[in-house]
Scaffold this motif. Sequence first.
Motif, PDB file in Angstrom:
ATOM      1  N   MET A 180       0.823  -1.188   0.000  1.00  0.00           N
ATOM      2  CA  MET A 180       0.000   0.000   0.000  1.00  0.00           C
ATOM      3  C   MET A 180       0.878   1.268   0.000  1.00  0.00           C
ATOM      4  O   MET A 180       0.572   2.226  -0.677  1.00  0.00           O
ATOM      5  CB  MET A 180      -0.916  -0.039   1.225  1.00  0.00           C
ATOM      6  CG  MET A 180      -1.865   1.116   1.312  1.00  0.00           C
ATOM      7  SD  MET A 180      -2.995   1.058  -0.079  1.00  0.00           S
ATOM      8  CE  MET A 180      -3.908   2.531   0.196  1.00  0.00           C
ATOM      9  N   LEU A 181       1.947   1.234   0.775  1.00  0.00           N
ATOM     10  CA  LEU A 181       2.836   2.390   0.848  1.00  0.00           C
ATOM     11  C   LEU A 181       3.543   2.626  -0.490  1.00  0.00           C
ATOM     12  O   LEU A 181       3.730   3.772  -0.906  1.00  0.00           O
ATOM     13  CB  LEU A 181       3.858   2.196   1.969  1.00  0.00           C
ATOM     14  CG  LEU A 181       4.715   3.400   2.308  1.00  0.00           C
ATOM     15  CD1 LEU A 181       3.846   4.572   2.727  1.00  0.00           C
ATOM     16  CD2 LEU A 181       5.690   3.059   3.399  1.00  0.00           C
ATOM     17  N   ALA A 182       3.909   1.538  -1.170  1.00  0.00           N
ATOM     18  CA  ALA A 182       4.560   1.663  -2.476  1.00  0.00           C
ATOM     19  C   ALA A 182       3.601   2.280  -3.492  1.00  0.00           C
ATOM     20  O   ALA A 182       4.004   3.124  -4.305  1.00  0.00           O
ATOM     21  CB  ALA A 182       5.040   0.301  -2.960  1.00  0.00           C
ATOM     22  N   LEU A 183       2.351   1.894  -3.440  1.00  0.00           N
ATOM     23  CA  LEU A 183       1.347   2.458  -4.346  1.00  0.00           C
ATOM     24  C   LEU A 183       1.169   3.957  -4.084  1.00  0.00           C
ATOM     25  O   LEU A 183       1.096   4.764  -5.014  1.00  0.00           O
ATOM     26  CB  LEU A 183       0.016   1.728  -4.187  1.00  0.00           C
ATOM     27  CG  LEU A 183      -1.129   2.252  -5.060  1.00  0.00           C
ATOM     28  CD1 LEU A 183      -0.788   2.082  -6.526  1.00  0.00           C
ATOM     29  CD2 LEU A 183      -2.422   1.539  -4.699  1.00  0.00           C
ATOM     30  N   LEU A 184       1.133   4.327  -2.823  1.00  0.00           N
ATOM     31  CA  LEU A 184       1.008   5.733  -2.451  1.00  0.00           C
ATOM     32  C   LEU A 184       2.210   6.536  -2.948  1.00  0.00           C
ATOM     33  O   LEU A 184       2.062   7.645  -3.464  1.00  0.00           O
ATOM     34  CB  LEU A 184       0.864   5.866  -0.929  1.00  0.00           C
ATOM     35  CG  LEU A 184       0.643   7.271  -0.401  1.00  0.00           C
ATOM     36  CD1 LEU A 184      -0.660   7.833  -0.917  1.00  0.00           C
ATOM     37  CD2 LEU A 184       0.651   7.242   1.116  1.00  0.00           C
ATOM     38  N   ALA A 185       3.398   5.959  -2.828  1.00  0.00           N
ATOM     39  CA  ALA A 185       4.613   6.630  -3.306  1.00  0.00           C
ATOM     40  C   ALA A 185       4.575   6.800  -4.819  1.00  0.00           C
ATOM     41  O   ALA A 185       4.947   7.866  -5.337  1.00  0.00           O
ATOM     42  CB  ALA A 185       5.852   5.852  -2.883  1.00  0.00           C
ATOM     43  N   ILE A 186       4.132   5.795  -5.536  1.00  0.00           N
ATOM     44  CA  ILE A 186       4.044   5.873  -7.001  1.00  0.00           C
ATOM     45  C   ILE A 186       3.028   6.932  -7.421  1.00  0.00           C
ATOM     46  O   ILE A 186       3.289   7.738  -8.324  1.00  0.00           O
ATOM     47  CB  ILE A 186       3.700   4.491  -7.597  1.00  0.00           C
ATOM     48  CG1 ILE A 186       4.886   3.547  -7.413  1.00  0.00           C
ATOM     49  CG2 ILE A 186       3.327   4.600  -9.066  1.00  0.00           C
ATOM     50  CD1 ILE A 186       4.607   2.110  -7.757  1.00  0.00           C
ATOM     51  N   VAL A 187       1.878   6.955  -6.754  1.00  0.00           N
ATOM     52  CA  VAL A 187       0.858   7.962  -7.059  1.00  0.00           C
ATOM     53  C   VAL A 187       1.394   9.361  -6.767  1.00  0.00           C
ATOM     54  O   VAL A 187       1.201  10.296  -7.552  1.00  0.00           O
ATOM     55  CB  VAL A 187      -0.445   7.682  -6.268  1.00  0.00           C
ATOM     56  CG1 VAL A 187      -1.405   8.845  -6.351  1.00  0.00           C
ATOM     57  CG2 VAL A 187      -1.094   6.407  -6.759  1.00  0.00           C
ATOM     58  N   PHE A 188       2.095   9.518  -5.676  1.00  0.00           N
ATOM     59  CA  PHE A 188       2.671  10.806  -5.311  1.00  0.00           C
ATOM     60  C   PHE A 188       3.689  11.264  -6.346  1.00  0.00           C
ATOM     61  O   PHE A 188       3.683  12.424  -6.770  1.00  0.00           O
ATOM     62  CB  PHE A 188       3.302  10.726  -3.917  1.00  0.00           C
ATOM     63  CG  PHE A 188       3.942  12.007  -3.481  1.00  0.00           C
ATOM     64  CD1 PHE A 188       3.171  13.094  -3.111  1.00  0.00           C
ATOM     65  CD2 PHE A 188       5.318  12.120  -3.447  1.00  0.00           C
ATOM     66  CE1 PHE A 188       3.759  14.284  -2.718  1.00  0.00           C
ATOM     67  CE2 PHE A 188       5.917  13.307  -3.055  1.00  0.00           C
ATOM     68  CZ  PHE A 188       5.133  14.387  -2.687  1.00  0.00           C
ATOM     69  N   LEU A 189       4.586  10.380  -6.752  1.00  0.00           N
ATOM     70  CA  LEU A 189       5.583  10.724  -7.760  1.00  0.00           C
ATOM     71  C   LEU A 189       4.936  11.062  -9.099  1.00  0.00           C
ATOM     72  O   LEU A 189       5.353  11.996  -9.785  1.00  0.00           O
ATOM     73  CB  LEU A 189       6.590   9.597  -7.928  1.00  0.00           C
ATOM     74  CG  LEU A 189       7.556   9.417  -6.754  1.00  0.00           C
ATOM     75  CD1 LEU A 189       8.424   8.188  -6.965  1.00  0.00           C
ATOM     76  CD2 LEU A 189       8.426  10.655  -6.577  1.00  0.00           C
ATOM     77  N   ALA A 190       3.897  10.304  -9.473  1.00  0.00           N
ATOM     78  CA  ALA A 190       3.178  10.605 -10.710  1.00  0.00           C
ATOM     79  C   ALA A 190       2.524  11.985 -10.626  1.00  0.00           C
ATOM     80  O   ALA A 190       2.526  12.755 -11.597  1.00  0.00           O
ATOM     81  CB  ALA A 190       2.124   9.535 -10.989  1.00  0.00           C
ATOM     82  N   TRP A 191       1.988  12.323  -9.466  1.00  0.00           N
ATOM     83  CA  TRP A 191       1.367  13.632  -9.262  1.00  0.00           C
ATOM     84  C   TRP A 191       2.417  14.749  -9.375  1.00  0.00           C
ATOM     85  O   TRP A 191       2.153  15.799  -9.960  1.00  0.00           O
ATOM     86  CB  TRP A 191       0.674  13.677  -7.905  1.00  0.00           C
ATOM     87  CG  TRP A 191      -0.005  14.980  -7.634  1.00  0.00           C
ATOM     88  CD1 TRP A 191       0.379  15.934  -6.748  1.00  0.00           C
ATOM     89  CD2 TRP A 191      -1.174  15.479  -8.274  1.00  0.00           C
ATOM     90  NE1 TRP A 191      -0.478  16.990  -6.795  1.00  0.00           N
ATOM     91  CE2 TRP A 191      -1.455  16.741  -7.723  1.00  0.00           C
ATOM     92  CE3 TRP A 191      -2.022  14.981  -9.266  1.00  0.00           C
ATOM     93  CZ2 TRP A 191      -2.529  17.505  -8.127  1.00  0.00           C
ATOM     94  CZ3 TRP A 191      -3.107  15.759  -9.659  1.00  0.00           C
ATOM     95  CH2 TRP A 191      -3.344  16.988  -9.092  1.00  0.00           C
ATOM     96  N   LEU A 192       3.600  14.533  -8.826  1.00  0.00           N
ATOM     97  CA  LEU A 192       4.673  15.520  -8.936  1.00  0.00           C
ATOM     98  C   LEU A 192       5.107  15.712 -10.387  1.00  0.00           C
ATOM     99  O   LEU A 192       5.318  16.857 -10.832  1.00  0.00           O
ATOM    100  CB  LEU A 192       5.877  15.104  -8.086  1.00  0.00           C
ATOM    101  CG  LEU A 192       5.737  15.292  -6.587  1.00  0.00           C
ATOM    102  CD1 LEU A 192       6.975  14.753  -5.880  1.00  0.00           C
ATOM    103  CD2 LEU A 192       5.523  16.738  -6.230  1.00  0.00           C
ATOM    104  N   VAL A 193       5.237  14.631 -11.128  1.00  0.00           N
ATOM    105  CA  VAL A 193       5.637  14.728 -12.537  1.00  0.00           C
ATOM    106  C   VAL A 193       4.559  15.458 -13.331  1.00  0.00           C
ATOM    107  O   VAL A 193       4.854  16.347 -14.143  1.00  0.00           O
ATOM    108  CB  VAL A 193       5.916  13.323 -13.123  1.00  0.00           C
ATOM    109  CG1 VAL A 193       6.064  13.373 -14.625  1.00  0.00           C
ATOM    110  CG2 VAL A 193       7.155  12.729 -12.479  1.00  0.00           C
ATOM    111  N   PHE A 194       3.305  15.115 -13.087  1.00  0.00           N
ATOM    112  CA  PHE A 194       2.203  15.796 -13.763  1.00  0.00           C
ATOM    113  C   PHE A 194       2.217  17.291 -13.433  1.00  0.00           C
ATOM    114  O   PHE A 194       2.089  18.140 -14.317  1.00  0.00           O
ATOM    115  CB  PHE A 194       0.857  15.183 -13.354  1.00  0.00           C
ATOM    116  CG  PHE A 194      -0.316  16.013 -13.785  1.00  0.00           C
ATOM    117  CD1 PHE A 194      -0.714  16.035 -15.116  1.00  0.00           C
ATOM    118  CD2 PHE A 194      -1.003  16.791 -12.870  1.00  0.00           C
ATOM    119  CE1 PHE A 194      -1.788  16.816 -15.514  1.00  0.00           C
ATOM    120  CE2 PHE A 194      -2.074  17.575 -13.256  1.00  0.00           C
ATOM    121  CZ  PHE A 194      -2.468  17.589 -14.585  1.00  0.00           C
ATOM    122  N   GLY A 195       2.387  17.620 -12.169  1.00  0.00           N
ATOM    123  CA  GLY A 195       2.419  19.021 -11.755  1.00  0.00           C
ATOM    124  C   GLY A 195       3.575  19.782 -12.378  1.00  0.00           C
ATOM    125  O   GLY A 195       3.426  20.932 -12.774  1.00  0.00           O
TER     126      GLY A 195
END
Length: 99
Positions: free
Chosen positions: A1-16
Amino acid sequence: MLALLAIVFLAWLVFGYFAYGRWITKQFELDDGRETPAVTINDGEDFVPARPFYLFGQHFSAIAAGRADRRTDNRVCGVWLAALPAMDSTRGCSDRCCA
């Protein structure tokens, strides 16, 4: 679950990063083909084109040099907001705050 959250966070940063870059480009009408004053004026003294290799180092040193004295004052005086009442217009920090 933590790995998924980290991936989503990184994807959000790249998108931003890319979305904000596009927005800034539109706001300031940036154009990579436009020549800088260093190229158009080029007087050999004040306006001289620099090689890209040197630009990052100059940019980094300009940021670091501008913050050096403020960081020192903040460490000596404590938190910046707490030091505001002790500020003196002649020295920047009164004897109550700085040793």
